[in-house]
Enzyme design. Structure first.
Site, PDB file in Angstrom:
ATOM      1  N   ARG A  82       0.930  -1.328  -0.011  1.00  0.00           N
ATOM      2  CA  ARG A  82       0.077  -0.125  -0.026  1.00  0.00           C
ATOM      3  C   ARG A  82       0.921   1.209   0.058  1.00  0.00           C
ATOM      4  O   ARG A  82       0.363   2.291  -0.680  1.00  0.00           O
ATOM      5  CB  ARG A  82      -1.039   0.042   1.288  1.00  0.00           C
ATOM      6  CG  ARG A  82      -1.811  -1.259   1.590  1.00  0.00           C
ATOM      7  CD  ARG A  82      -2.774  -1.429   0.490  1.00  0.00           C
ATOM      8  NE  ARG A  82      -3.545  -2.860   1.002  1.00  0.00           N
ATOM      9  CZ  ARG A  82      -3.543  -3.665   0.323  1.00  0.00           C
ATOM     10  NH1 ARG A  82      -3.046  -4.209  -0.869  1.00  0.00           N
ATOM     11  NH2 ARG A  82      -4.280  -4.777   0.687  1.00  0.00           N
ATOM     12  N   HIS A  86       0.519   4.110  -2.755  1.00  0.00           N
ATOM     13  CA  HIS A  86       0.335   5.654  -2.138  1.00  0.00           C
ATOM     14  C   HIS A  86       1.438   6.567  -2.652  1.00  0.00           C
ATOM     15  O   HIS A  86       1.057   7.722  -2.882  1.00  0.00           O
ATOM     16  CB  HIS A  86       0.048   5.672  -0.746  1.00  0.00           C
ATOM     17  CG  HIS A  86      -1.322   5.051  -0.335  1.00  0.00           C
ATOM     18  ND1 HIS A  86      -2.195   5.720   0.520  1.00  0.00           N
ATOM     19  CD2 HIS A  86      -2.132   4.121  -0.863  1.00  0.00           C
ATOM     20  CE1 HIS A  86      -3.208   5.321   0.616  1.00  0.00           C
ATOM     21  NE2 HIS A  86      -3.213   4.235  -0.256  1.00  0.00           N
ATOM     22  N   ASP A  87       2.630   6.151  -2.497  1.00  0.00           N
ATOM     23  CA  ASP A  87       3.846   6.909  -3.036  1.00  0.00           C
ATOM     24  C   ASP A  87       3.613   7.120  -4.561  1.00  0.00           C
ATOM     25  O   ASP A  87       3.738   8.614  -5.062  1.00  0.00           O
ATOM     26  CB  ASP A  87       5.050   6.272  -2.775  1.00  0.00           C
ATOM     27  CG  ASP A  87       6.290   7.226  -3.168  1.00  0.00           C
ATOM     28  OD1 ASP A  87       6.211   8.259  -2.623  1.00  0.00           O
ATOM     29  OD2 ASP A  87       7.364   6.528  -3.727  1.00  0.00           O
ATOM     30  N   VAL A  90       1.060   9.848  -6.040  1.00  0.00           N
ATOM     31  CA  VAL A  90       1.112  11.330  -5.569  1.00  0.00           C
ATOM     32  C   VAL A  90       2.870  11.590  -6.009  1.00  0.00           C
ATOM     33  O   VAL A  90       3.729  11.088  -5.221  1.00  0.00           O
ATOM     34  CB  VAL A  90       0.948  11.394  -4.121  1.00  0.00           C
ATOM     35  CG1 VAL A  90       0.935  12.972  -3.882  1.00  0.00           C
ATOM     36  CG2 VAL A  90      -0.677  10.989  -3.725  1.00  0.00           C
ATOM     37  N   ASP A  94       8.958   8.318  -5.880  1.00  0.00           N
ATOM     38  CA  ASP A  94       9.981   9.041  -5.349  1.00  0.00           C
ATOM     39  C   ASP A  94      10.158   9.029  -4.206  1.00  0.00           C
ATOM     40  O   ASP A  94      11.044   9.827  -3.401  1.00  0.00           O
ATOM     41  CB  ASP A  94       9.929  10.494  -6.054  1.00  0.00           C
ATOM     42  CG  ASP A  94       8.664  11.400  -5.246  1.00  0.00           C
ATOM     43  OD1 ASP A  94       7.808  10.535  -4.741  1.00  0.00           O
ATOM     44  OD2 ASP A  94       8.406  12.436  -5.607  1.00  0.00           O
ATOM     45  N   SER A  96       8.456  10.167  -1.766  1.00  0.00           N
ATOM     46  CA  SER A  96       7.907  11.358  -1.278  1.00  0.00           C
ATOM     47  C   SER A  96       7.052  11.070   0.104  1.00  0.00           C
ATOM     48  O   SER A  96       6.960  11.981   0.927  1.00  0.00           O
ATOM     49  CB  SER A  96       7.148  12.566  -2.010  1.00  0.00           C
ATOM     50  OG  SER A  96       6.294  11.688  -2.542  1.00  0.00           O
ATOM     51  N   ASN A 116      -3.599   9.234   4.217  1.00  0.00           N
ATOM     52  CA  ASN A 116      -2.399   8.300   4.631  1.00  0.00           C
ATOM     53  C   ASN A 116      -2.207   8.109   6.141  1.00  0.00           C
ATOM     54  O   ASN A 116      -1.289   7.105   6.593  1.00  0.00           O
ATOM     55  CB  ASN A 116      -1.167   9.147   4.027  1.00  0.00           C
ATOM     56  CG  ASN A 116      -0.941   8.797   2.445  1.00  0.00           C
ATOM     57  OD1 ASN A 116      -1.574   8.141   2.038  1.00  0.00           O
ATOM     58  ND2 ASN A 116      -0.371   9.834   2.048  1.00  0.00           N
ATOM     59  N   PRO A 186      -7.361   7.092  -5.097  1.00  0.00           N
ATOM     60  CA  PRO A 186      -8.720   6.537  -5.053  1.00  0.00           C
ATOM     61  C   PRO A 186      -9.142   6.417  -3.636  1.00  0.00           C
ATOM     62  O   PRO A 186      -8.626   6.541  -2.483  1.00  0.00           O
ATOM     63  CB  PRO A 186      -8.508   5.108  -5.521  1.00  0.00           C
ATOM     64  CG  PRO A 186      -7.153   5.123  -6.209  1.00  0.00           C
ATOM     65  CD  PRO A 186      -6.337   5.837  -5.205  1.00  0.00           C
ATOM     66  N   HIS A 216      -5.842  -6.166  -3.405  1.00  0.00           N
ATOM     67  CA  HIS A 216      -6.778  -5.999  -2.196  1.00  0.00           C
ATOM     68  C   HIS A 216      -6.899  -7.642  -1.712  1.00  0.00           C
ATOM     69  O   HIS A 216      -7.996  -7.860  -1.118  1.00  0.00           O
ATOM     70  CB  HIS A 216      -8.033  -5.201  -2.434  1.00  0.00           C
ATOM     71  CG  HIS A 216      -7.827  -3.951  -2.106  1.00  0.00           C
ATOM     72  ND1 HIS A 216      -9.023  -2.984  -2.207  1.00  0.00           N
ATOM     73  CD2 HIS A 216      -7.053  -3.177  -1.558  1.00  0.00           C
ATOM     74  CE1 HIS A 216      -8.758  -1.819  -2.082  1.00  0.00           C
ATOM     75  NE2 HIS A 216      -7.436  -1.806  -1.591  1.00  0.00           N
ATOM     76  N   THR A 217      -6.191  -8.215  -2.536  1.00  0.00           N
ATOM     77  CA  THR A 217      -6.350  -9.754  -2.258  1.00  0.00           C
ATOM     78  C   THR A 217      -5.746 -10.138  -0.545  1.00  0.00           C
ATOM     79  O   THR A 217      -5.774 -11.227  -0.200  1.00  0.00           O
ATOM     80  CB  THR A 217      -5.558 -10.734  -3.231  1.00  0.00           C
ATOM     81  OG1 THR A 217      -5.868 -11.895  -2.851  1.00  0.00           O
ATOM     82  CG2 THR A 217      -4.174 -10.426  -3.068  1.00  0.00           C
ATOM     83  N   ASP A 269     -10.373  -9.321   1.284  1.00  0.00           N
ATOM     84  CA  ASP A 269     -10.501 -10.893   0.838  1.00  0.00           C
ATOM     85  C   ASP A 269     -11.146 -11.704   1.766  1.00  0.00           C
ATOM     86  O   ASP A 269     -10.070 -12.160   2.636  1.00  0.00           O
ATOM     87  CB  ASP A 269      -9.095 -11.249   0.236  1.00  0.00           C
ATOM     88  CG  ASP A 269      -9.425 -12.652  -0.339  1.00  0.00           C
ATOM     89  OD1 ASP A 269     -10.296 -13.371  -0.211  1.00  0.00           O
ATOM     90  OD2 ASP A 269      -8.560 -13.189  -1.094  1.00  0.00           O
ATOM     91  N   THR A 272      -9.622 -15.731   1.543  1.00  0.00           N
ATOM     92  CA  THR A 272      -8.079 -15.887   1.836  1.00  0.00           C
ATOM     93  C   THR A 272      -7.120 -14.771   2.093  1.00  0.00           C
ATOM     94  O   THR A 272      -6.261 -14.329   1.353  1.00  0.00           O
ATOM     95  CB  THR A 272      -7.186 -16.679   0.543  1.00  0.00           C
ATOM     96  OG1 THR A 272      -7.559 -15.897  -0.727  1.00  0.00           O
ATOM     97  CG2 THR A 272      -7.689 -18.176   0.342  1.00  0.00           C
TER      98      THR A 272
END
Length: 350
Positions: A82, A86-87, A90, A94, A96, A116, A186, A216-217, A269, A272
């Site tokens: 994640r 997220h890096d 945005v 890099d 950031s 975040n 998102p 998202h598994t 999920d 599993t």
């Protein structure tokens, strides 16, 4: 990728997870659909052998940390994955997101943006430990951004996912502002239209959207990310009809409409939750998607065929996921001192 933040777990959340695993053990599949995987080639400045002479052991060094982290705290896998998403979304890939807000500063860094705050510390800890080890062997050579990309790949594989080569050569970004986060990530209630538009702005296709959502598994989400689906979907004061009744009942037991425990989480999920596989897609076809943005991928005719195809073929999903991760990993790459830096400590500007 909707709500790419892992969340904290507790004894109650583990019991909650086990309940789901027992409850939803059978998944139905749909007919196969042929798709074409064709991702754009990443920028030429990225190379598998970028550190071949300057730090040839970088992959082994990072790997020693990721394997240890995974054994000690398996949640490090979704946490680091994640973090990488997220890096990249945005300011580009890099690092950031690793920069901490400086004491006394009126400008919050990305890490402290509302979107975040639920990112688990295990992800940050993994990169901190890996960076320290790499610096001890190759001082001032390897960027935090490349270490994050390598670590994400390692932990995907350790959790049961595909192993793919990571092209390197990223420099660390100099800009990290919380104000730039909301419009570039998102959200749990994002529509497919909104997701397609966002991913397109990053140079990613509809297939990339569906493939990368497959992360998202593994991982968990806090109740606040899906509570509206349970009690007031789109202002109707009713539950989302696209939730399996058994799942709805289980979620309501742990996530009351008001006054619930903020630390309670549920697995993305439900079949599993600790294994990186393709069950996520079968879940969506059985109305077992946790977030509205996830379930929407099966309800929209533009994305439904891909969900069905990946739900049937794990090898196809793994191949497409590897290509999509390489493609995403090239977003907004920085090169040279004019645009980037190579931080010795990932949380602090040079």
């Amino acid at each position: 990728m909707p709500v790419l933040s892992p969340t904290s777990s507790s004894s109650s959340s583990l019991v909650f997870t086990c309940f789901f695993i027992i409850l939803f053990v059978t998944i139905n599949s749909s007919n196969p659909v042929t798709i074409t995987t064709k991702a754009k080639r990443p920028p030429r400045q990225l190379s598998v052998n970028y550190y071949a002479k300057s730090c040839p052991q970088v992959e082994q060094l990072v790997g020693s940390i990721t394997s240890q982290q995974f054994k000690e705290t398996p949640v490090s896998a979704p946490a680091t994955i994640r973090l990488f998403f997220h890096d990249c979304f945005v300011e580009g890939c890099d690092a950031s997101i690793l920069i901490a807000t400086q004491p006394g500063s009126k400008i919050l860094a990305e890490k402290d943006a509302a979107d975040n705050r639920d990112l688990r510390t295990e992800g940050f800890d993994t990169i901190t430990r890996a960076k320290a080890l790499v610096e001890s062997k190759c001082p001032g050579i390897v960027s935090c951004a490349d270490i994050l990309a390598i670590a994400a790949r390692d932990l995907i594989h350790l959790a049961g996912g595909p192993y793919y080569v990571v092209k390197k050569g990223r420099w660390d970004g100099k800009i990290s502002m919380a104000s730039r986060v909301p419009n570039n990530l998102p959200h749990a209630n994002s529509t497919v239209d909104q997701l397609i538009k966002l991913f397109s702005s990053k140079g990613l296709t509809i297939q990339d959207l569906v493939v990368l959502s497959g992360a998202h598994t593994i991982g968990f989400a806090h109740c606040k990310n899906f509570v509206d689906r349970l009690y007031n979907y789109k202002g109707t004061k009713q539950a989302d009809p696209a939730i399996d009744p058994r799942l709805l009942k289980a979620l309501k037991m742990s996530c009351p409409q008001v006054g619930g425990n903020d630390d309670i989480v549920a697995p993305f999920d439900v079949t599993t939750p600790f294994v990186f596989d393709h069950a996520y897609y079968a879940n969506l076809q059985s109305k077992l998607g946790l977030l509205a943005s996830d379930e929407g991928l099966f309800l929209d005719p533009r994305t439904k065929p891909l969900v069905q195809s990946f739900g049937l073929d794990k090898a196809k999903f793994f191949l497409a996921f590897s290509a999509a991760m390489e493609k995403m990993g090239s977003i907004g790459v920085k090169r040279g001192r004019r645009h980037g830096e190579k931080r010795k400590v990932c949380s602090i500007h040079m």
